[in-house]
Write a protein that holds these residues in place. Structure first.
Motif, PDB file in Angstrom:
ATOM      1  N   GLU A 135      33.549  36.886  39.444  1.00 23.79           N
ATOM      2  CA  GLU A 135      33.782  38.298  39.111  1.00 23.79           C
ATOM      3  C   GLU A 135      33.042  39.217  40.073  1.00 23.79           C
ATOM      4  OE1 GLU A 135      34.977  40.882  37.701  1.00 23.79           O
ATOM      5  OE2 GLU A 135      36.346  40.082  36.204  1.00 23.79           O
TER       6      GLU A 135
ATOM      7  N   GLY B  16      38.331  36.634  38.373  1.00 27.96           N
ATOM      8  CA  GLY B  16      38.510  37.923  37.688  1.00 27.96           C
ATOM      9  C   GLY B  16      38.449  37.687  36.188  1.00 27.96           C
TER      10      GLY B  16
ATOM     11  N   LYS C 196      44.054  35.013  35.016  1.00 27.69           N
ATOM     12  CA  LYS C 196      44.658  35.508  33.768  1.00 27.69           C
ATOM     13  C   LYS C 196      44.674  37.031  33.790  1.00 27.69           C
ATOM     14  CE  LYS C 196      44.131  35.719  28.909  1.00 27.69           C
ATOM     15  NZ  LYS C 196      43.742  37.124  29.030  1.00 27.69           N
TER      16      LYS C 196
HETATM   17  C1  LIG Z   1      42.730  43.078  33.995  1.00 28.94           C
HETATM   18  S1  LIG Z   1      41.141  42.382  34.138  1.00 28.94           S
HETATM   19  C2  LIG Z   1      41.424  40.737  33.503  1.00 28.94           C
HETATM   20  C3  LIG Z   1      40.179  40.128  32.957  1.00 28.94           C
HETATM   21  C4  LIG Z   1      40.364  38.729  32.371  1.00 28.94           C
HETATM   22  N1  LIG Z   1      40.914  37.783  33.310  1.00 28.94           N
HETATM   23  C5  LIG Z   1      41.205  38.774  31.129  1.00 28.94           C
HETATM   24  O1  LIG Z   1      42.327  38.295  31.118  1.00 28.94           O
HETATM   25  O2  LIG Z   1      40.716  39.325  30.123  1.00 28.94           O
HETATM   26  C6  LIG Z   1      40.995  42.056  35.890  1.00 28.94           C
HETATM   27  C7  LIG Z   1      39.599  41.634  36.306  1.00 28.94           C
HETATM   28  O3  LIG Z   1      39.592  41.431  37.726  1.00 28.94           O
HETATM   29  C8  LIG Z   1      38.294  41.781  38.200  1.00 28.94           C
HETATM   30  N2  LIG Z   1      38.362  42.025  39.644  1.00 28.94           N
HETATM   31  C9  LIG Z   1      38.887  43.106  40.266  1.00 28.94           C
HETATM   32  N3  LIG Z   1      38.763  42.976  41.601  1.00 28.94           N
HETATM   33  C10 LIG Z   1      38.148  41.793  41.838  1.00 28.94           C
HETATM   34  C11 LIG Z   1      37.745  41.097  43.027  1.00 28.94           C
HETATM   35  N4  LIG Z   1      37.990  41.631  44.232  1.00 28.94           N
HETATM   36  N5  LIG Z   1      37.163  39.880  42.895  1.00 28.94           N
HETATM   37  C12 LIG Z   1      36.933  39.352  41.664  1.00 28.94           C
HETATM   38  N6  LIG Z   1      37.296  39.969  40.494  1.00 28.94           N
HETATM   39  C13 LIG Z   1      37.898  41.171  40.579  1.00 28.94           C
HETATM   40  C14 LIG Z   1      37.939  42.996  37.363  1.00 28.94           C
HETATM   41  O4  LIG Z   1      36.555  43.247  37.350  1.00 28.94           O
HETATM   42  C15 LIG Z   1      38.510  42.636  36.010  1.00 28.94           C
HETATM   43  O5  LIG Z   1      37.555  42.056  35.157  1.00 28.94           O
END
Ligand SMILES: C[S@@+](CC[C@H](N)C(=O)[O-])C[C@H]1O[C@@H](n2cnc3c(N)ncnc32)[C@H](O)[C@@H]1O
Length: 374
Positions: free
Chosen positions: A238, A215, A272
């Motif tokens: 992602e 993510g 994160k």
């Molecule tokens: C709150 S953001 C955090 C992004 C990054 N880790 C940061 O700290 O800036 C959560 C992220 O999880 C991703 N995400 C949501 N569901 C997911 C899934 N099932 N598998 C992988 N990534 C996912 C979203 O696209 C998003 O970019």
């Protein structure tokens, strides 16, 4: 109104203070919207482009541009934002700081507005954060909070209720403008937190060989780790539409997928600001996938690195505490997730089969780094 049983009588003075506190709290909503207006008009960029000199109102109005008849209104917007520390004012002549709109004062950037200047290389800055979180689609669920809270069933959060059952990730996918703003906002926010994590805890990343940032958004965190620790091979996992829109980088690999289904094997998995988006049950599912990923890596057991808020390490700093609690309600209404205290973290760790963990609070913000070992 007479006091209820057990209540003490409230004095007229106390009522006056209470009333102005309520009014202050409610009209404070104007602050963020005035800030958004300044960001939409790129006022920090215009002042920055003025070359470090205090920028008089007429020059600012000309470069935005704002028509002559609206200049007094621009002055009032700038007066509020300057009083809130967004901009600084400086007298241009001998008459002192007299903000009468005739150009006798100039505006300067403060550290706050410096973070809102669009970088020359086009990289994201906090202006995306201001715009993303004040998007009508993001604010909509706040109007549904009471309705959502009193409705039976826990299968939908307030965001989903306000968006016809679609969650934030789905809406971000369907509306590329919102998705782009959200990803930029995350990328910018992550810079400071990742810099703090790398500076405070280099030992967390040394010797891990490979890392998957699950993510990991558009890859800002993974890139910063790859730059700081060139020996660590970094990959981002992602959602497909995020990977498709992310800038390509030679420093990191990007894998499109779903963390609930599969996480590529690695020495360490980074989560994160991800787990706070999810319910306890979902966190356990994600952590079980992480455990498989670190165990499958050549049979060695690595670790999971979580960067998130731990409510009970926020200490006495009222600003950090309030940020933690505000963020918790955002997670509750927006995603069905939560900010957790140590006891709540420990429960999900143990349900996912992790035996040990170590928490290190990061400087300057509400986040901690949690190392999780099987
Ligand atoms: C709150 S953001 C955090 C992004 C990054 N880790 C940061 O700290 O800036 C959560 C992220 O999880 C991703 N995400 C949501 N569901 C997911 C899934 N099932 N598998 C992988 N990534 C996912 C979203 O696209 C998003 O970019």
């Amino acid at each position: 109104m007479e006091p209820g049983k057990g209540e003490t009588k409230i004095t007229d003075d106390q009522l006056l203070v209470a009333q102005s506190t309520i009014i202050h709290r409610i009209i404070s909503i104007i602050g963020p919207f005035a800030l958004k207006c300044a960001v939409d008009l790129r006022i920090p960029d215009h002042i920055h482009a003025y070359g470090g000199e205090p920028m008089p109102l007429p020059a600012l109005a000309l470069s935005i541009p704002v028509p002559l008849e609206k200049q007094p209104m621009l002055r009032r917007l700038m007066r509020l934002l300057s009083a809130q520390g967004v901009f600084a004012v400086q007298a241009l002549g001998d008459s002192g700081v007299n903000d009468d709109g005739d150009g006798s004062i100039g505006y300067l950037l403060t550290p706050f507005s410096r973070l809102l200047v669009t970088a020359d290389d086009g990289s994201p800055n906090m202006s995306s954060y201001v715009r993303a979180f004040l998007e009508p689609d993001m604010v909509k669920p706040m109007y549904r909070m009471s309705e959502w809270l009193t409705q039976e069933g826990a299968n939908m959060n307030a965001f989903e209720m306000a968006h016809g059952g679609r969650n934030l990730w789905k809406v971000a996918q369907e509306r590329p403008h919102m998705g782009r703003l959200f990803n930029e906002a995350m990328a910018c926010k992550t810079r400071q937190t990742t810099a703090a994590a790398v500076a405070c805890c280099p030992q967390v990343f040394r010797g891990i060989g490979s890392l998957v940032d699950v993510g990991g958004g558009t890859g800002m965190t993974a890139k910063m780790i790859a730059e700081a620790f060139p020996e660590v091979k970094c990959t981002v996992l992602e959602l497909p539409h995020v990977v498709a829109a992310a800038p390509k980088s030679e420093l990191i690999d990007a894998v499109a997928g779903d963390m609930f289904e599969y996480i590529p094997p690695a020495g360490a998995v980074l989560l994160k600001n991800v787990l706070h988006d999810w319910s306890d049950e979902d966190c356990v599912k994600i952590l079980k996938q992480c455990k498989k990923a670190i165990s499958a890596n050549g049979g060695e057991h690595g670790k999971v690195i979580i960067v998130d808020i731990v409510i009970n390490t926020l200490g006495d700093d009222p600003r950090k505490n309030e940020m933690g609690l505000l963020s918790d309600v955002i997670m509750m209404t927006g995603l069905g997730g939560k900010e957790r205290d140590e006891v709540e973290w420990r429960k999900i760790f143990s349900k996912a089969g992790f035996a040990n963990y170590k928490i290190t609070p990061l400087k300057g913000g509400p986040h901690s780094i949690i190392e999780l070992f099987p």
